[in-house]
Design a protein around this motif. Structure first.
Motif, PDB file in Angstrom:
ATOM      1  N   MET A   1       1.632   8.047  -1.444  1.00  0.00           N
ATOM      2  CA  MET A   1       2.855   8.685  -0.968  1.00  0.00           C
ATOM      3  C   MET A   1       2.786  10.198  -1.159  1.00  0.00           C
ATOM      4  SD  MET A   1       4.573   6.441   0.455  1.00  0.00           S
ATOM      5  CE  MET A   1       6.064   7.344   0.738  1.00  0.00           C
ATOM      6  N   ILE A   2       2.191  10.661  -2.252  1.00  0.00           N
ATOM      7  CA  ILE A   2       2.035  12.110  -2.460  1.00  0.00           C
ATOM      8  C   ILE A   2       1.116  12.694  -1.401  1.00  0.00           C
ATOM      9  CG2 ILE A   2       1.097  13.833  -4.051  1.00  0.00           C
ATOM     10  CD1 ILE A   2       2.069  12.028  -6.340  1.00  0.00           C
ATOM     11  N   PHE A   3       0.013  12.003  -1.122  1.00  0.00           N
ATOM     12  CA  PHE A   3      -0.921  12.463  -0.101  1.00  0.00           C
ATOM     13  C   PHE A   3      -0.243  12.541   1.267  1.00  0.00           C
ATOM     14  CE2 PHE A   3      -3.964  11.215   3.234  1.00  0.00           C
ATOM     15  CZ  PHE A   3      -4.795  12.316   3.187  1.00  0.00           C
TER      16      PHE A   3
ATOM     17  N   VAL B   1       2.187  15.490   1.433  1.00  0.00           N
ATOM     18  CA  VAL B   1       1.509  16.784   1.587  1.00  0.00           C
ATOM     19  C   VAL B   1       1.052  16.967   3.030  1.00  0.00           C
ATOM     20  CG1 VAL B   1      -0.558  18.084   0.921  1.00  0.00           C
ATOM     21  CG2 VAL B   1       0.848  16.987  -0.823  1.00  0.00           C
ATOM     22  N   ILE B   2       0.452  15.949   3.612  1.00  0.00           N
ATOM     23  CA  ILE B   2       0.002  16.038   4.999  1.00  0.00           C
ATOM     24  C   ILE B   2       1.193  16.242   5.930  1.00  0.00           C
ATOM     25  CG2 ILE B   2      -1.135  14.764   6.870  1.00  0.00           C
ATOM     26  CD1 ILE B   2      -3.017  15.799   4.702  1.00  0.00           C
ATOM     27  N   GLY B   3       2.291  15.529   5.677  1.00  0.00           N
ATOM     28  CA  GLY B   3       3.481  15.692   6.498  1.00  0.00           C
ATOM     29  C   GLY B   3       4.063  17.093   6.400  1.00  0.00           C
ATOM     30  N   CYS B   4       4.077  17.662   5.191  1.00  0.00           N
ATOM     31  CA  CYS B   4       4.587  19.027   5.025  1.00  0.00           C
ATOM     32  C   CYS B   4       3.690  20.040   5.741  1.00  0.00           C
ATOM     33  CB  CYS B   4       4.700  19.375   3.545  1.00  0.00           C
ATOM     34  SG  CYS B   4       6.076  18.553   2.742  1.00  0.00           S
ATOM     35  N   LEU B   5       2.398  19.844   5.670  1.00  0.00           N
ATOM     36  CA  LEU B   5       1.494  20.754   6.375  1.00  0.00           C
ATOM     37  C   LEU B   5       1.694  20.675   7.890  1.00  0.00           C
ATOM     38  CD1 LEU B   5      -1.810  20.283   4.337  1.00  0.00           C
ATOM     39  CD2 LEU B   5      -0.310  22.284   4.373  1.00  0.00           C
ATOM     40  N   LEU B   6       1.853  19.474   8.413  1.00  0.00           N
ATOM     41  CA  LEU B   6       2.107  19.329   9.848  1.00  0.00           C
ATOM     42  C   LEU B   6       3.453  19.937  10.239  1.00  0.00           C
ATOM     43  CD1 LEU B   6       0.811  15.703  10.470  1.00  0.00           C
ATOM     44  CD2 LEU B   6      -0.197  17.833  11.292  1.00  0.00           C
ATOM     45  N   LEU B   7       4.463  19.763   9.399  1.00  0.00           N
ATOM     46  CA  LEU B   7       5.774  20.333   9.681  1.00  0.00           C
ATOM     47  C   LEU B   7       5.726  21.859   9.669  1.00  0.00           C
ATOM     48  CD1 LEU B   7       8.822  19.860  10.113  1.00  0.00           C
ATOM     49  CD2 LEU B   7       9.048  19.944   7.623  1.00  0.00           C
ATOM     50  N   MET B   8       5.044  22.432   8.686  1.00  0.00           N
ATOM     51  CA  MET B   8       4.935  23.896   8.622  1.00  0.00           C
ATOM     52  C   MET B   8       4.166  24.439   9.816  1.00  0.00           C
ATOM     53  SD  MET B   8       4.544  24.848   4.570  1.00  0.00           S
ATOM     54  CE  MET B   8       2.820  24.503   4.585  1.00  0.00           C
ATOM     55  N   ALA B   9       3.109  23.748  10.224  1.00  0.00           N
ATOM     56  CA  ALA B   9       2.332  24.202  11.381  1.00  0.00           C
ATOM     57  C   ALA B   9       3.153  24.111  12.665  1.00  0.00           C
ATOM     58  CB  ALA B   9       1.059  23.367  11.504  1.00  0.00           C
TER      59      ALA B   9
ATOM     60  N   ALA C   1       0.828  -1.203   0.000  1.00  0.00           N
ATOM     61  CA  ALA C   1       0.000   0.000   0.000  1.00  0.00           C
ATOM     62  C   ALA C   1       0.865   1.255   0.000  1.00  0.00           C
ATOM     63  CB  ALA C   1      -0.934  -0.003   1.210  1.00  0.00           C
ATOM     64  N   LEU C   2       1.993   1.216   0.721  1.00  0.00           N
ATOM     65  CA  LEU C   2       2.862   2.391   0.780  1.00  0.00           C
ATOM     66  C   LEU C   2       3.651   2.593  -0.503  1.00  0.00           C
ATOM     67  CD1 LEU C   2       4.251   2.293   4.408  1.00  0.00           C
ATOM     68  CD2 LEU C   2       2.632   3.901   3.424  1.00  0.00           C
ATOM     69  N   SER C   3       3.691   1.591  -1.370  1.00  0.00           N
ATOM     70  CA  SER C   3       4.439   1.736  -2.610  1.00  0.00           C
ATOM     71  C   SER C   3       3.621   2.430  -3.701  1.00  0.00           C
ATOM     72  CB  SER C   3       4.909   0.370  -3.115  1.00  0.00           C
ATOM     73  OG  SER C   3       3.797  -0.399  -3.532  1.00  0.00           O
ATOM     74  N   GLN C   4       2.380   2.771  -3.418  1.00  0.00           N
ATOM     75  CA  GLN C   4       1.540   3.417  -4.409  1.00  0.00           C
ATOM     76  C   GLN C   4       1.835   4.917  -4.446  1.00  0.00           C
ATOM     77  OE1 GLN C   4      -0.378   1.435  -6.330  1.00  0.00           O
ATOM     78  NE2 GLN C   4       0.617  -0.143  -5.151  1.00  0.00           N
ATOM     79  N   PRO C   5       2.128   5.493  -5.620  1.00  0.00           N
ATOM     80  CA  PRO C   5       2.499   6.909  -5.704  1.00  0.00           C
ATOM     81  C   PRO C   5       1.427   7.880  -5.201  1.00  0.00           C
ATOM     82  CG  PRO C   5       3.141   5.776  -7.697  1.00  0.00           C
ATOM     83  CD  PRO C   5       2.336   4.802  -6.895  1.00  0.00           C
ATOM     84  N   PRO C   6       0.135   7.703  -5.504  1.00  0.00           N
ATOM     85  CA  PRO C   6      -0.839   8.681  -4.985  1.00  0.00           C
ATOM     86  C   PRO C   6      -0.889   8.730  -3.463  1.00  0.00           C
ATOM     87  CG  PRO C   6      -1.833   7.424  -6.748  1.00  0.00           C
ATOM     88  CD  PRO C   6      -0.534   6.767  -6.432  1.00  0.00           C
TER      89      PRO C   6
END
Length: 50
Positions: A29-31, A34-42, A22-27
């Motif tokens: 991983m992109i999702f 994005v969530i990780g970047c938003l949490l990091l920025m916050a 499941a983790l090898s699927q590109p969509p």
């Protein structure tokens, strides 16, 4: 009476797919990226700007 004898033409079993598949699927991983970047920025905003 039930017939429990199996024939020579048994259906091939599919390989089980787990969490790594499941983790090898590109969509996904992109999702997650994005969530990780938003949490990091916050969190950086809370630590540095407030």
């Amino acid at each position: 009476m039930l017939d429990t004898e199996q024939g020579d033409t048994a259906p091939p079993k599919d390989e089980p797919r787990g969490c790594l598949f499941a983790l090898s699927q590109p969509p996904l991983m992109i999702f997650l990226a994005v969530i990780g970047c938003l949490l990091l920025m916050a969190s950086l905003h809370d630590l540095l700007m407030l």
